[in-house]
Design a protein around this motif. Sequence first.
Motif, PDB file in Angstrom:
ATOM      1  N   VAL A 110     -14.274  34.820   0.904  1.00 13.49           N
ATOM      2  CA  VAL A 110     -14.055  33.399   1.186  1.00 13.49           C
ATOM      3  C   VAL A 110     -15.392  32.697   0.973  1.00 13.49           C
ATOM      4  N   ARG A 113     -18.900  33.956   2.333  1.00 10.89           N
ATOM      5  CA  ARG A 113     -18.658  34.915   3.412  1.00 10.89           C
ATOM      6  C   ARG A 113     -17.497  35.841   3.072  1.00 10.89           C
ATOM      7  N   ALA A 115     -14.040  37.334   4.856  1.00 12.31           N
ATOM      8  CA  ALA A 115     -13.098  37.072   5.944  1.00 12.31           C
ATOM      9  C   ALA A 115     -12.448  38.374   6.364  1.00 12.31           C
ATOM     10  N   HIS A 124     -15.155  35.249   9.944  1.00 12.27           N
ATOM     11  CA  HIS A 124     -15.907  35.029   8.708  1.00 12.27           C
ATOM     12  C   HIS A 124     -17.340  35.493   8.937  1.00 12.27           C
TER      13      HIS A 124
END
Length: 352
Positions: A110, A113, A115, A124
Amino acid sequence: MTVPPRLADVVVIGAGQAGLAAGYYLRRAGVDFVILDAQEAPGGAWRHAWPSLRLFSPAQYSSLPGRMMPAPASGGYPSAADTVAYLTDYEQRYQLPIIRPVTAHAVRRVGERLAVETGARAWHAKVVISTTGTWWRPYVPHYPGMRDFGGEQLHTADYRGPEPFRGKRVVVVGGGNSAAQILAELSHVAQTTWVTLRPPRLLPDEVDGRALFDLATRRHRAALAGQNADGIGDLGDIVAVAPVREARDRGALKAEPMFSAITPDEVVWADGSTAACEVIVWCTGFRPALGHLAPLRLRAPGGVISTDGTRVLAEPRLHLLGYGDWTGPASATLIGAGRTARQMVGEIIAQL
């Protein structure tokens, strides 16, 4: 209503021995982290092992960083219950931020980051450490006729003790430590047959987990230097803990070659010989429990995830700890997990 994700610099998946070792060094470094554990209580996979299981080293050589495992009151090598008690005390002593029971179903990219999806909520993280081990993926090879077998089949992960098999004809499959320990116990109450792919070799009585860890470390360093070094297999396959030595000395550890097929009530060898059988215990190992990483599509040809130490090459924000020598020398052991975790957390600090 969508629950907003929680943020952390590091999310550790799993609170077994590898997860606790990672947590120890992360806490010492002052990192913002959380450990997500699918279990109802502390102890990791050790909570599910059979009661008579013994570690391969004395307590002082089976410890995580910062806290020595107490010697068992009964003497000898620690049991599974001793190990659960130690891990329970360890996570409480260091007040590690463990949330349970929480199952990590998937890890996805994501933005900047990763997730970690847990069903009700996602976390996250800048870095994810997966320490889910192998116990949850028992491996059983396929042999012709096994589905027609009329008796009971179970894996090491299902074994809880000898009493249900008293007086029965039991075939134990596998040439490793679990097979030898389970066979030694069953041979007191059942008619046992041991079958292995190759003749099993007991390590010398004086060789235990201490020597094996040192050997694995030397082999790893030699590989990094492009050199050859003796492997554990050059010494033998099975640690001669006390129950195994006792079974050896009374002649209970005689192994037969691997059978080629299974009938409803027998195992059958290639030469046509048979052995009547009511129970088959498959001590045939485990595979890494990494299904939660499937969305990242990390597996190279051959099904492996390529790493540099613990860091995944195709996703540097992800580290793997505790799955075997490919994620650090002897990293699936208590002492090995701790030593590998120290180096891994140093790398993570540099990443953050």
